[in-house]
Design an enzyme around this catalytic site. Sequence first.
Site, PDB file in Angstrom:
ATOM      1  N   ASP A 243      36.762  52.001  42.198  1.00  0.00           N
ATOM      2  CA  ASP A 243      37.965  51.799  41.830  1.00  0.00           C
ATOM      3  C   ASP A 243      37.778  51.791  40.556  1.00  0.00           C
ATOM      4  OD1 ASP A 243      40.835  51.840  41.409  1.00  0.00           O
ATOM      5  OD2 ASP A 243      41.361  50.051  41.690  1.00  0.00           O
ATOM      6  N   ASP A 247      37.536  54.519  37.054  1.00  0.00           N
ATOM      7  CA  ASP A 247      38.239  55.175  36.018  1.00  0.00           C
ATOM      8  C   ASP A 247      38.008  54.741  34.949  1.00  0.00           C
ATOM      9  OD1 ASP A 247      40.623  54.948  37.447  1.00  0.00           O
ATOM     10  OD2 ASP A 247      41.510  53.721  35.919  1.00  0.00           O
TER      11      ASP A 247
HETATM   12  C1  IPM Z   1      42.993  54.982  43.276  1.00  0.00           C
HETATM   13  C2  IPM Z   1      43.912  54.327  42.450  1.00  0.00           C
HETATM   14  C3  IPM Z   1      44.456  53.631  44.338  1.00  0.00           C
HETATM   15  C4  IPM Z   1      43.631  52.573  44.495  1.00  0.00           C
HETATM   16  C5  IPM Z   1      46.060  53.202  44.088  1.00  0.00           C
HETATM   17  C6  IPM Z   1      47.227  54.056  43.445  1.00  0.00           C
HETATM   18  C7  IPM Z   1      46.725  52.147  45.059  1.00  0.00           C
HETATM   19  O1  IPM Z   1      44.193  53.725  41.515  1.00  0.00           O
HETATM   20  O2  IPM Z   1      42.664  56.217  43.865  1.00  0.00           O
HETATM   21  O3  IPM Z   1      41.932  55.120  42.347  1.00  0.00           O
HETATM   22  O4  IPM Z   1      43.338  51.765  44.120  1.00  0.00           O
HETATM   23  O5  IPM Z   1      42.438  53.033  44.917  1.00  0.00           O
HETATM   24 MN    MN Z   2      41.819  53.953  41.369  1.00  0.00          MN
END
Ligand code: IPM
Ligand code: MN
Length: 354
Positions: A243, A247
């Site tokens: 995650d 990002d």
């Molecule tokens: C992602 C998002 C989700 C996650 C959230 C919205 C639960 O950040 O798809 O990366 O943490 O997996």
């Molecule tokens: Mn995410």
Amino acid sequence: MKIAKLPGDGIGPEVVEQAVKAVNAVCARFGHEVQYSFAKVGACAIDEFGDAFPESTFRACMDSDAVLFGAVGDPRFDNDPTAKVRPEQGLLAMRKKLGLYANLRPIETFASLVDKSPLKAELVNGADFLCVRELTGGMYFGEKGRLDGGDTAFDTNIYHRYEVERILKAAFGYAMQRRKKLTVVDKANVLESSRLWRQIAQEMEPQYPEVEVEYMYVDNAAMQMIRCPKWFDVIVTENTFGDILTDEASCITGSMGLLASASIGEHTGVYEPIHGSYPQAAGKNIANPLATILSAAMMFEYAFGLMEEGAVIRKAVAASIEEGFVTEDLAPVGTPARSTSEVGDRVAEIISGI
Ligand code: IPM
Ligand code: MN
């Protein structure tokens, strides 16, 4: 082709609508018949059903060949730590119930956008890697709770052998289809669950003699990813690390609005942008629809095995960027930004050969 549309919240409906235009244009061009169903997930489903992923939505997913998903999230819930139901639970329930254990997040750069990246052009140009994030295990789904009358809280980062094996198998497979290099990202110097991952990966290595495997601690990986993004081919990691790293990876390309993803596993796969619901932009027709359109390209490729159709969408997206036909996040300084729907229309036109 039966496609379930789950636009969700915020900008979800606007961006999914643009992806549908691209899907329709491709289907018209290649003579495919497409049938859509619609279902609610996230805050909009809580409002209507009191459940972020109601049974009827689950059925709509199970009855389809692919799910085109937008985003979930609503500021009404964000600053309320006591909320009993949350939009994000809808996404997590969808992943768990559909058995979507593999989340594929490709990082590809567009030459015409290198100046949008916070990194130097020579680092970014040609970077091309695939993050394979485990999606139904780890801390997200391990036992969690409060103790001491609420003053102590815990989340459990738990992984079973079968969960680790199946995601590593997928990652080795993608590495075989690509440049045959696999980076296993963990924190094996501290975490027992990471040591299990590393042990299983080492056991599997002999089955893939052509794949060069390296092991990297997650803190180091976070640094190497921006120091030298071209180092990577396929990265595989657990849910939470994946995650965070994806990002970070998304900013390499210049805009999070470009990053598509596919979540695949036991049942119908879900195709979605990696960005969130961007509530500040909801309804304003300014959000970048390209990540969702590129997710539709992944849908053709992964759900239907239609590589040419996927490639046509990718080319149309690249062409619209070349033309400068982009939303405000990508518009060069001094040039007018196009709206979400204008970009969607333009991509569909290019697909149709207009
Ligand atoms: C992602 C998002 C989700 C996650 C959230 C919205 C639960 O950040 O798809 O990366 O943490 O997996
Ligand atoms: Mn995410």
